[in-house]
Design an enzyme around this catalytic site. Structure first.
Site, PDB file in Angstrom:
ATOM      1  N   GLU A 232      13.309  39.774 -24.153  1.00  8.27           N
ATOM      2  CA  GLU A 232      14.085  40.987 -23.863  1.00  8.27           C
ATOM      3  C   GLU A 232      13.525  42.202 -24.604  1.00  8.27           C
ATOM      4  OE1 GLU A 232      16.114  41.006 -21.497  1.00  8.27           O
ATOM      5  OE2 GLU A 232      16.144  38.840 -21.231  1.00  8.27           O
TER       6      GLU A 232
ATOM      7  N   ASP B 156       7.363  37.497 -20.600  1.00  7.29           N
ATOM      8  CA  ASP B 156       7.141  36.117 -21.053  1.00  7.29           C
ATOM      9  C   ASP B 156       5.900  36.036 -21.938  1.00  7.29           C
ATOM     10  OD1 ASP B 156       9.355  35.145 -19.763  1.00  7.29           O
ATOM     11  OD2 ASP B 156       8.260  34.270 -18.072  1.00  7.29           O
TER      12      ASP B 156
END
Length: 425
Positions: free
Chosen positions: A279, A362
């Site tokens: 995030e 990611d």
């Protein structure tokens, strides 16, 4: 002409629905490509046989509901025009109030309540489905409360947009779409700014993370990423769902990193740290601002296409649709119809951009935590609790997936894990 348009629209919708029923329930198969079978991305390695069956059933029905619900809205707005309901709603507004803004509010109320009632069965089926498969933990009264909040929040936003948009249409019939787009820029930024502190709390309670040791670890990651964060927020989603999630929302001083309390209960600390690193990548790489820019870019062309299409449609089928002129408020269902169709059409492109950003997030999490194994376990748990498809059908991925598939994400992490192990040896 009215009957002909309605007949062909219904036939097209039925054929469309039959195609996706065949595609999802007959044509596609959940079988993984051979090279992924037995890997950590293979759902049979982390789901039991019953969970595999439930995941397949749930995903197919949920995907089918997605594909038929949006065109159902198109059919709804079309029939509101064809049967003269839009004209009736306008008349009710004019007979109930003297002032134009109040007439518009009454018109929109009847239009929205009609759409709410007619689309309610699909919404309820979706809710009931998630309850049946134990994804939703939300009671019916709580769910209805959220539906009503949605109704009124959307009503207020749409009312503001309609008042300004139709005023612009009356003032400038050729340039209203451009002036409307210019005004949408500050409006979009304002809504994004207030969402975390005004809109989101209408649905859930947000509090600073209670686990201070975990918050300290998360803030260390934030510091390593040069993120000026003082708090991480948690939200009480366990009353509504068993699924796991975390997200970044807001802009400026209202930007927040939020963890669902379900994630806190189901994930280990190192797995939570991987999620938080992911995030944080959205913050570091300015994905929220990029998303707003892309949205505004598409909305410019979208409004132009709506402007062109409305003139073409009204010139050709205006009498059948009960529309005499574009700037008449009773043309608004046509605006909603065209916007919905354009959004559906560009969905594959916006999802493609989003999947690229999520892939970068990611990769950032791998670099920041140096723990791809934690990411693998996290994504396996996400798939398990949400009964998510690991390898969805192509059309589902194109139209529904704003994130890479679990197959892609877990496989990438598995490759990184093997690479790091080889480097250590």
């Amino acid at each position: 002409m009215t009957r002909k348009i309605g007949f062909y629209a219904v036939v097209a919708y039925v054929l469309y629905g039959l195609f996706f029923y065949w595609y999802l329930f007959q044509y596609t198969s959940p079988t993984l490509p051979f090279e992924y079978q037995g890997s950590q991305a293979d759902p049979s390695t982390f789901l039991n046989s019953r969970e595999l069956l439930l995941s397949e059933e749930y995903s197919r029905v949920r995907n089918f509901l997605f594909f038929i619900s949006t065109p159902f809205e198109w059919l709804l707005y079309l029939f509101i025009l064809l049967f003269g309901f839009s004209k009736v709603f306008k008349k009710w507004g004019e007979t109930s109030a003297k002032h134009k803004p109040l007439q518009t509010a009454i018109y929109l109320f009847w239009l929205n309540i009609t759409a709410f009632i007619l689309t309610f069965p699909i919404s309820y089926i979706s809710y009931s489905l998630s309850k049946t498969y134990h994804i939703s933990t939300q009671s019916f009264p709580s769910w209805m409360k959220d539906q009503l909040i949605d109704f009124w929040v959307n009503f207020v936003i749409v009312y503001l947009v309609v008042v300004v948009l139709y005023w612009l249409m009356r003032k400038s019939q050729k340039r209203w779409w451009l002036y409307g787009w210019f005004l949408s820029i500050p409006f979009t930024l304002f809504l994004t700014f207030i969402q975390p502190v005004v809109i989101d709390p209408l649905y859930n309670d947000f509090t600073p993370l209670k686990d201070k040791e975990l918050e300290t670890e998360i803030l260390k990651l934030a510091s390593a990423s040069n993120i000026p964060a003082d708090h991480v927020f948690e939200v009480n989603m366990s009353d509504k769902t068993s699924a796991l999630n975390a997200y970044v929302t807001g802009i400026g001083s209202n930007a927040r990193i939020v963890l669902w309390d379900t994630s806190l209960k189901e994930l280990e600390n190192e797995e939570i740290l991987f999620v938080m690193a992911h995030e944080m990548a959205h913050y570091v790489e300015k994905h929220i601002y990029i998303g707003i820019s892309i949205s505004l870019f598409f909305s410019l062309f979208g409004l132009y296409f709506v402007y062109k299409l409305m003139h073409w449609i009204v010139n050709r089928w205006g009498p059948a649709l009960k529309i005499s002129k574009i700037e008449d408020i009773q043309s608004f269902p046509l605006v909603l119809l065209l916007i919905s169709m354009l959004l559906f059409a560009v969905n594959p492109l916006t999802n493609l951009i989003s999947r690229y950003e999520e892939k970068r997030a990611d990769n950032y999490a791998i670099q920041l935590t140096d723990n791809p194994e934690a990411g693998i376990v996290t994504f396996q748990k996400l798939a398990k609790t949400g009964l998510s498809e690991v390898n969805p059908p192509l059309l589902v991925k194109i139209f529904r997936y704003s994130h890479p598939t679990m197959l892609e994400r877990i496989s990438k992490l598995e490759e990184e894990s093997i690479r790091l192990q080889n480097e250590k040896q």
